[in-house]
Motif scaffolding. Structure first.
Motif, PDB file in Angstrom:
ATOM      1  N   LEU A  58    -149.505 -40.207  -4.594  1.00  0.00           N
ATOM      2  CA  LEU A  58    -149.083 -41.219  -5.555  1.00  0.00           C
ATOM      3  C   LEU A  58    -149.578 -42.582  -5.113  1.00  0.00           C
ATOM      4  N   GLU A  59    -149.578 -43.534  -6.031  1.00  0.00           N
ATOM      5  CA  GLU A  59    -150.044 -44.888  -5.734  1.00  0.00           C
ATOM      6  C   GLU A  59    -148.995 -45.903  -6.171  1.00  0.00           C
ATOM      7  N   SER A  60    -148.820 -46.939  -5.345  1.00  0.00           N
ATOM      8  CA  SER A  60    -147.985 -48.089  -5.706  1.00  0.00           C
ATOM      9  C   SER A  60    -148.563 -49.295  -4.999  1.00  0.00           C
ATOM     10  N   GLY A  61    -149.142 -50.229  -5.755  1.00  0.00           N
ATOM     11  CA  GLY A  61    -149.819 -51.361  -5.140  1.00  0.00           C
ATOM     12  C   GLY A  61    -150.930 -50.863  -4.237  1.00  0.00           C
ATOM     13  N   ASN A  62    -150.938 -51.359  -2.987  1.00  0.00           N
ATOM     14  CA  ASN A  62    -151.934 -50.906  -2.016  1.00  0.00           C
ATOM     15  C   ASN A  62    -151.483 -49.670  -1.240  1.00  0.00           C
ATOM     16  N   PHE A  63    -150.313 -49.170  -1.557  1.00  0.00           N
ATOM     17  CA  PHE A  63    -149.816 -47.988  -0.870  1.00  0.00           C
ATOM     18  C   PHE A  63    -150.376 -46.716  -1.485  1.00  0.00           C
ATOM     19  N   SER A  64    -150.726 -45.785  -0.627  1.00  0.00           N
ATOM     20  CA  SER A  64    -151.010 -44.412  -1.025  1.00  0.00           C
ATOM     21  C   SER A  64    -149.910 -43.552  -0.432  1.00  0.00           C
ATOM     22  N   ILE A  65    -149.218 -42.788  -1.274  1.00  0.00           N
ATOM     23  CA  ILE A  65    -148.045 -42.026  -0.826  1.00  0.00           C
ATOM     24  C   ILE A  65    -148.321 -40.547  -1.015  1.00  0.00           C
ATOM     25  N   ARG A  66    -148.579 -39.883   0.084  1.00  0.00           N
ATOM     26  CA  ARG A  66    -148.828 -38.439   0.062  1.00  0.00           C
ATOM     27  C   ARG A  66    -147.497 -37.697   0.088  1.00  0.00           C
ATOM     28  N   THR A  67    -147.421 -36.566  -0.598  1.00  0.00           N
ATOM     29  CA  THR A  67    -146.192 -35.788  -0.649  1.00  0.00           C
ATOM     30  C   THR A  67    -146.459 -34.347  -0.221  1.00  0.00           C
ATOM     31  N   GLY A  68    -145.407 -33.648   0.171  1.00  0.00           N
ATOM     32  CA  GLY A  68    -145.517 -32.243   0.530  1.00  0.00           C
ATOM     33  C   GLY A  68    -144.175 -31.560   0.418  1.00  0.00           C
ATOM     34  N   ARG A  69    -144.200 -30.244   0.264  1.00  0.00           N
ATOM     35  CA  ARG A  69    -142.966 -29.469   0.150  1.00  0.00           C
ATOM     36  C   ARG A  69    -142.135 -29.576   1.424  1.00  0.00           C
ATOM     37  N   SER A  70    -140.826 -29.698   1.243  1.00  0.00           N
ATOM     38  CA  SER A  70    -139.940 -29.990   2.365  1.00  0.00           C
ATOM     39  C   SER A  70    -139.348 -28.767   3.041  1.00  0.00           C
ATOM     40  N   GLY A  71    -139.311 -27.613   2.364  1.00  0.00           N
ATOM     41  CA  GLY A  71    -138.631 -26.446   2.913  1.00  0.00           C
ATOM     42  C   GLY A  71    -137.121 -26.529   2.839  1.00  0.00           C
ATOM     43  N   HIS A  72    -136.599 -27.574   2.208  1.00  0.00           N
ATOM     44  CA  HIS A  72    -135.145 -27.831   2.173  1.00  0.00           C
ATOM     45  C   HIS A  72    -134.524 -27.378   0.858  1.00  0.00           C
ATOM     46  N   VAL A  73    -135.151 -27.735  -0.243  1.00  0.00           N
ATOM     47  CA  VAL A  73    -134.703 -27.357  -1.584  1.00  0.00           C
ATOM     48  C   VAL A  73    -135.931 -27.229  -2.473  1.00  0.00           C
ATOM     49  N   VAL A  74    -135.773 -26.527  -3.590  1.00  0.00           N
ATOM     50  CA  VAL A  74    -136.834 -26.486  -4.595  1.00  0.00           C
ATOM     51  C   VAL A  74    -137.068 -27.903  -5.119  1.00  0.00           C
ATOM     52  N   GLY A  75    -138.318 -28.335  -5.115  1.00  0.00           N
ATOM     53  CA  GLY A  75    -138.646 -29.676  -5.582  1.00  0.00           C
ATOM     54  C   GLY A  75    -138.474 -30.763  -4.554  1.00  0.00           C
ATOM     55  N   GLY A  76    -137.968 -30.438  -3.376  1.00  0.00           N
ATOM     56  CA  GLY A  76    -137.797 -31.431  -2.317  1.00  0.00           C
ATOM     57  C   GLY A  76    -139.118 -31.737  -1.633  1.00  0.00           C
ATOM     58  N   VAL A  77    -139.300 -32.987  -1.216  1.00  0.00           N
ATOM     59  CA  VAL A  77    -140.573 -33.402  -0.622  1.00  0.00           C
ATOM     60  C   VAL A  77    -140.348 -34.323   0.572  1.00  0.00           C
TER      61      VAL A  77
END
Length: 388
Positions: free
Chosen positions: A122-141
């Motif tokens: 994802l992007e916000s301003g100059n930030f690049s925000i990478r996400t990944g599955r958390s193993g905690h809950v469905v849809g958690g990152v």
């Protein structure tokens, strides 16, 4: 890059972290602290709300999203990023944990939610925000925030050795914010699951298993040794979670689907069943378990608690009175899991969130770069954290 530790540092609950670089500022999670009163119930967000460009929510548990209505009541007007599963579950979390007046005036803002899939960048301003599955809950990152010079990885709640969910590897980073909920607990999840199965087998006349609606419920279903019942209101959510096959380990979805199909539905009007009964939530603060814990206490129905018990919560009081047993079902990293996360991330400087102060020292023995001195309300920079 600068971090404001807004909740969950030196404490369990109200998990929240602000990341700033230049003129850009984002908020990662906005939770509440069960059992706290007044300002300590919410993140320590004492400055301007207007300078927050975006909110990113890791999952829909109360200690990560329960202060959303509060944030909106204080004037937050920016976008809110979350997965579809988090969007679907968050309204019920707010109904149970938000201030009723805040929730009435600022209900879940469906029209402001920006959806993403685990694995998206994802992007916000100059930030690049990478996400990944958390193993905690469905849809958690988890989130890894990069400003072009430094990278901060925030695990949120993760389970690297879940028997049900997939966790993606957190990338190399300059600062790692670890899920330190269990401190240096060395007991692996498989051993705890077996202990729970053994406890249930010793109570064939029936028992109550309070559990969060998402995440731990599937871990418990996988561990149950025989027939069981669920509160009928849980079924549609559990079916949806089981249907999210991309979040589950290979083969687990079909196994859980069969188990859920065999489960009996139970309602508040029914007599207590002579088999294990799953009912949300895990602390007895909200949902069916808030009604069932007193009923179990009155009738002598055995109760097994399997997660965090905030001081003064109904589950905690029942346990302290000797009317409920407790066996942790790991839904956060145990010691070996956090060491592996840290090593795979390049052995960076680390902070621990969602952990009592006295437990952080034990974890530091195994993760030498863990900085144990930081607390909610403090501000640090990534270079400062690297030097100390």
């Amino acid at each position: 890059m600068m971090l404001d530790l807004l909740g969950g540092f030196g404490e369990k609950g109200r998990t929240s972290l602000a990341v700033s670089s230049g003129n850009d500022r984002i908020l990662l999670d906005v939770g509440i602290k069960v059992g706290a009163l007044g300002a300590e119930y919410y993140p320590a967000l004492n400055g301007s709300i207007a300078d927050i460009d975006a909110l990113f929510v890791s999952h829909a548990h109360e200690d990560h999203v329960g202060a959303l209505s509060w944030l909106l009541s204080r004037g937050y007007a920016g976008p809110i990023f979350m997965t579809a599963e988090t969007r679907n579950e968050a309204p019920a979390t707010l109904a149970g944990y938000a201030d009723p007046e805040d929730f009435r005036q600022f209900p879940f803002p469906e029209d402001r939610i920006e959806l993403f899939e685990p694995g998206d960048t994802l992007e916000s301003g100059n930030f690049s925000i990478r996400t990944g599955r958390s193993g905690h809950v469905v849809g958690g990152v988890w989130f890894a925030v990069d400003d072009g010079e430094s990278r901060v990885a925030y695990s949120a709640d993760v389970v690297p050795d879940s028997n049900v969910f997939v966790m993606d590897t957190i990338p190399h980073c300059d600062l790692l914010v670890l899920d330190a909920s269990y401190g240096a607990d060395p007991v692996p999840g498989a051993a705890r699951a077996q202990a729970i199965s053994d406890w249930i087998a010793k109570h064939p006349q029936g028992c109550l298993l309070p559990t969060p609606l998402s995440g731990r419920s599937l871990e418990l279903i996988a561990a149950l040794p025989g027939p069981f019942a669920i509160h009928a209101g849980m079924r549609s959510s559990l079916e949806a979670q089981i249907g999210a096959t991309a979040a589950l380990l290979p083969g687990v979805s079909e196994f859980l689907r069969r188990r859920l199909q065999e489960a009996a539905d139970w309602t508040d009007a029914d007599p207590l069943p002579s088999m294990p009964l799953l009912a949300d939530d895990g602390m007895g603060e909200a949902g069916p378990s808030s009604r069932l814990l007193p009923r179990a206490s009155e009738t002598g129905l055995p109760v097994l608690l399997t997660g965090h018990l905030p001081s003064g919560s109904p589950g905690d009081l029942l346990h302290k009175a000797g009317r409920a047993d407790w066996v942790r079902m790991p839904t956060h990293p145990t010691l070996s899991g956090n060491i592996d996360i840290w090593e795979r991330a390049g052995r960076p400087v680390a902070l621990g969130h969602s952990c009592a102060v006295e437990l952080l020292g034990g974890l530091k023995i195994h993760i030498p770069s863990l900085r144990t001195q930081y607390r909610t309300g403090q501000r640090i920079t990534v270079p400062e954290a690297r030097r100390r």
